[in-house]
Structures are given as C-alpha cells and as structure tokens.
Scaffold this motif. Sequence first.
Motif, PDB file in Angstrom:
ATOM      1  N   LEU A   1       0.877  -1.163   0.000  1.00 15.06           N
ATOM      2  CA  LEU A   1       0.000   0.000   0.000  1.00 15.06           C
ATOM      3  C   LEU A   1       0.921   1.222   0.000  1.00 15.06           C
ATOM      4  N   LEU A   2       0.743   2.138  -0.948  1.00 14.90           N
ATOM      5  CA  LEU A   2       1.545   3.370  -0.974  1.00 14.90           C
ATOM      6  C   LEU A   2       0.635   4.540  -0.604  1.00 14.90           C
ATOM      7  N   HIS A   3       0.980   5.198   0.494  1.00 13.66           N
ATOM      8  CA  HIS A   3       0.198   6.333   0.983  1.00 13.66           C
ATOM      9  C   HIS A   3       1.050   7.592   0.889  1.00 13.66           C
TER      10      HIS A   3
ATOM     11  N   TYR B   1      -0.240  14.231  -5.789  1.00 12.52           N
ATOM     12  CA  TYR B   1      -0.399  13.220  -6.843  1.00 12.52           C
ATOM     13  C   TYR B   1       0.879  13.092  -7.670  1.00 12.52           C
TER      14      TYR B   1
ATOM     15  N   PHE C   1       3.043  10.945  -5.727  1.00 18.24           N
ATOM     16  CA  PHE C   1       2.610   9.549  -5.838  1.00 18.24           C
ATOM     17  C   PHE C   1       3.151   8.931  -7.126  1.00 18.24           C
TER      18      PHE C   1
ATOM     19  N   GLN D   1       5.382   5.687  -7.225  1.00 16.32           N
ATOM     20  CA  GLN D   1       4.891   4.488  -7.905  1.00 16.32           C
ATOM     21  C   GLN D   1       5.915   4.020  -8.943  1.00 16.32           C
TER      22      GLN D   1
ATOM     23  N   VAL E   1       2.636  -1.751  -6.324  1.00 13.43           N
ATOM     24  CA  VAL E   1       1.714  -0.902  -5.568  1.00 13.43           C
ATOM     25  C   VAL E   1       0.289  -1.340  -5.910  1.00 13.43           C
TER      26      VAL E   1
ATOM     27  N   ARG F   1      -2.383  -1.079  -3.602  1.00 17.70           N
ATOM     28  CA  ARG F   1      -3.358  -0.232  -2.906  1.00 17.70           C
ATOM     29  C   ARG F   1      -2.743   1.156  -2.807  1.00 17.70           C
ATOM     30  N   SER F   2      -3.594   2.194  -2.794  1.00 14.91           N
ATOM     31  CA  SER F   2      -3.047   3.553  -2.733  1.00 14.91           C
ATOM     32  C   SER F   2      -3.967   4.479  -1.951  1.00 14.91           C
TER      33      SER F   2
ATOM     34  N   VAL G   1      -3.977   8.886  -1.333  1.00 14.00           N
ATOM     35  CA  VAL G   1      -3.302  10.179  -1.492  1.00 14.00           C
ATOM     36  C   VAL G   1      -4.180  11.269  -0.897  1.00 14.00           C
TER      37      VAL G   1
ATOM     38  N   VAL H   1       4.741   3.377   3.339  1.00 16.44           N
ATOM     39  CA  VAL H   1       4.603   2.104   2.626  1.00 16.44           C
ATOM     40  C   VAL H   1       4.218   1.032   3.632  1.00 16.44           C
TER      41      VAL H   1
END
Lengths: 330, 207
Positions: free
Chosen positions: A253-255, A268, A271, A275, A285, A287-288, A290, A306
Amino acid sequence: MKKFVNEVENILTESLTGFGKAHSDIIDVRLSPDFVFRKNKSQNDKVALISGGGSGHEPLHGGFVGYGMLDAACPGQVFSAPTPDQMEAAANEVHKNKGILFIVKNYSGDIMNFEMGADMIEHENQTIIVNDDVAVEDSTFTTGRRGVAGTMIVEKTVGSLAETGALLEDCKIFGDHVNKMTASMGVAFTSCTVPAAGKPTFELSNDEMEFGVGIHGEPGRRREKIKSANQLTDEILETILEDLKPDNNQEVLLHVNGFGGTPLMELYLLFECGQKLLEKKNIKVSRSLVGNYTTSLEMAGGSFTVTKLDADIAKHWDSAVHTPALRWKM
Amino acid sequence: MNGDQIFNSINNIQIIIKNHKEEIEKLDQEIGDGDHIFNILRGLDEILNLKEELLDKPVNHIFKQLGMKIMTTVGGSSGALFATLLIGMSKKYSSDLSDLNNLSEMFFEGVQSMKKRGKADVGEKTMLDVLIPVSNNLIELQNETDFEKVANNINNVAKDGMLSTKDIIATKGRASFLGERAKGHIDPGARSSQLAIEAICNQFINK
C-alpha cells in the motif's frame, strides 16, 4: 498570524463542536472531558478502539471515528497529548464487553497520559504503540521512532478486524504486526504556527527544507537545500525500503500524505514519482491513498508511507469503512 | 506547612515563569514543538483557581487535588509528570514531621513516581536532570536548621542540573528525535523546573 479564529483559547472547542455538527450522521462530540465517539454503536459485542493525541493533525484521529475504524478519539491541545480523564470517559462511553484497545503514537506525553488513563479504567485493555517514522533511528537508548502517517493504516486495518468480533488479544497482535509492516518518512517546506504561540515554530528560507520532519513542525533530522521531487522520492523511499526489506514482487500500500499546506496536485505528482520508483524495484503498488490525512496544521510538505501487504492486511484495508474522513464500500 | 504557604509558593512560581515566558518558549521551539510554556501557564492558572476551595484543607489533600487538576487540564508530558509529582508528594505527608523533613520526604517520593512514569533518569536531557539532584540534596539537608543555607544549596544544585542538560544528547522526549541537533540547547522542562525551585528558594533567602 492569519487564521480563522475568534478567541485563541476557544479554537479547539469551537472546532470540535463544528466537527460534531458537520458529521452528525456518524459521530458525536462530548466536551469536558473532550472526546469524539461513534453515533451508531455496533449491535454486537466488539473490542472498542480508542485513539487520540494532540490536535492539529486533523483529520487524524477524530476523522477516523466510525464504522470499521475507531470507536472514539481523544483530542488534546494543539500538539499536546490529551489528558487521562478523556481516555477514561471515552472508554466508559464506548466499551462493548470485549475490552478496550488503545492506539497511541510513540511520543512520551501520549504514552504517559494513555498509561494513566488505562490505570483509571476497569475494563480489560491493551495498547498498540505506533512508531512508523524511519527518519528517527530506533535504539533501546532512545524514545525511538515517532508515530506518524502510518497510524491511520493501523487504525483502519485493526478497526476492520475488531468489527468482525475478534478478541482483544488478536486485535493487539494484528495491530503490532501492521505497525511492523509499515514505514513512513516526510519532508517539510515550511513550518507551522501553533495558534497559542502566534508565530511559526521555526523559519525556513525559500530554498530550504527539513528532511525527515515529524508532524509537529519540530525540526527534522537535517536541514537541506530543496531538491527535485524525483530526488526526494529516491532518498525517502530508499530509507523506507531499507527498513521494510520487501521481497521481490512484494505487494504494498503506498500512501502519500500531505501535511496540510501542500496542494493535492503536488501530492499526486509525488505519488507518480513513488509508484514509478517502486515499479522499477519490482515492488507492486496494489493499494493507494493520497491526501491530507495526518497533518501538521498548515505546514507545507508531505510524507510517503509504505505498508507491506499480506492477505490479512489487504483484506482489512479493503473492507467497508464509514468515517468523516475515510469512506468506502458503504 | 499549610495552604497559605503552598499557594504563596505557587503564586511565586507563576510570577517567575511569566517573567521567563519568551525564553522558555524559545528553548522549546529550538528542540521541541513549542507547547511547553503554554501547558505550564495553563496548569498554573488552573491550580491557582483552586485557592479558595483548598486553602484550609489538610496538606495531603491540597497536593492531591493540585495533582488531579494538573492531570486533567494540562496534557502533554509536562502535565503527566507534574501531576505524578504532586500526587506522589501527597502520599508521603505526615503531620508529625517538621516542614523540612516533610518536604524532603514528600519531594523524594514524588520524584521517584515521576521517574517511574517517565521511565527516565538523570542524564537524559529532561526536567529530571533538575528534580532528581534536588530531591537527593533535600534528603541530605533535611535536618539542617539554617533554611537560608538549605535554600542556597538547593538553588545551586537546581541550576547545575539545568545547565547540565545543555550538552546532553536527549534520549527521552521530543528532543530525542533530533539526535545531535539538540546538543547545545538547554532542555525547556529543566529550565521551567529550575525556575520553579528558584522561586521557592528565594522565599528563604535574604529574609
């Protein structure tokens, strides 16, 4: 200081009251001692999740009270830990016969006040300490890593597990697991102004940034000249990956979290940088998230978080949630 | 010891802290997040509001109520720690002892409770670098009859403790996140604690 304010000493009460009215379908706000709690309580017995911390990080934590996440949140003064009577009152309001699970960010003040709160209640309770910030070196001789933007990921996933009626012990083990699988790091371009102080906590010149900053406008690990988004992404994600040591083809998951003063357009962009870099390293990746979820008043800047996903974490991330700041599948 | 003396001391503490407001705030902004001075001032206001209600009450009751008030209104590390100090002190009061004996025993007990709550000791760049040496020194001097001498001694011990935080790399509290960067800065909690002790000691010096 330019802020929407009437009397500085009333900021919190007025904001909390407004928050309660704006989301009156989901939450209720109780004052003196202050806490936010779920309006539609679960019909079934469940572990009650209570978090809290200094104000100024909105929507964390009150914005995450609701179905599938927290049962209550205790807001302290701006950047100051809440007081034990808030935790006591929240616990007595929301307990549902399966114990209380406190979710606490790793700061001395939060830990002490939550401990004192836990001493005051009769319900069985456990505490998860979140310490996802890899900007701070961990060692047995220090307070250790801070709890930052990864906290809401622990709250979301453990909240989902608790909703299934899981036992207190299992929720505690799962929360500690999610915390271990999560790492964060951020950069600030400006400081922020604590309303009571009326001036910025620190000054940064136009071409400087604080690298490895926390979420209180406190100085970071080091002060540097600003760099391109790609360079920053490289440095931050390198540090995070060093800590998480993901396998080849690891799903994550990338937040990307904004600190409050940076437009979504840039978040964004960040992100996209993150990514691309993870893809190059064979990290998937899947799940995300932002947006501004763990803020530091009006500070400009942001952080990467992460979380390494396994089947359980992915399932509990995907499950339905209905809170003021996070809502899907219902 | 009585309510009058206790509230008189708190009054003096409030005056000295207010006089050093900018300095404490600046120290905290350098290595913390700037909330310490506001928490301390809010706490002092809150407990001074209890004066009328508590003035004639037994000493242990006064200390306990002051601690509870701080616990429920201040927040942050300083709220938890000062509340623990006062509640700890309330447990050791004995009406059979002289004031200095009492104060020594009470303060020692309170500081021990703080050490437990904060899981901290001397040398970690916190208020305990002031309070632990002061509590040890008070125990040593508890049978002294020259109060001015005791006050001068305690004053110096508190100042040395406060100054010692300058060169420590913090291992507890917010400053610990800064590592080497916090070196060269006095800990704001140590400074406010030392000022509070100075305010009390000054009541016995040149009188």
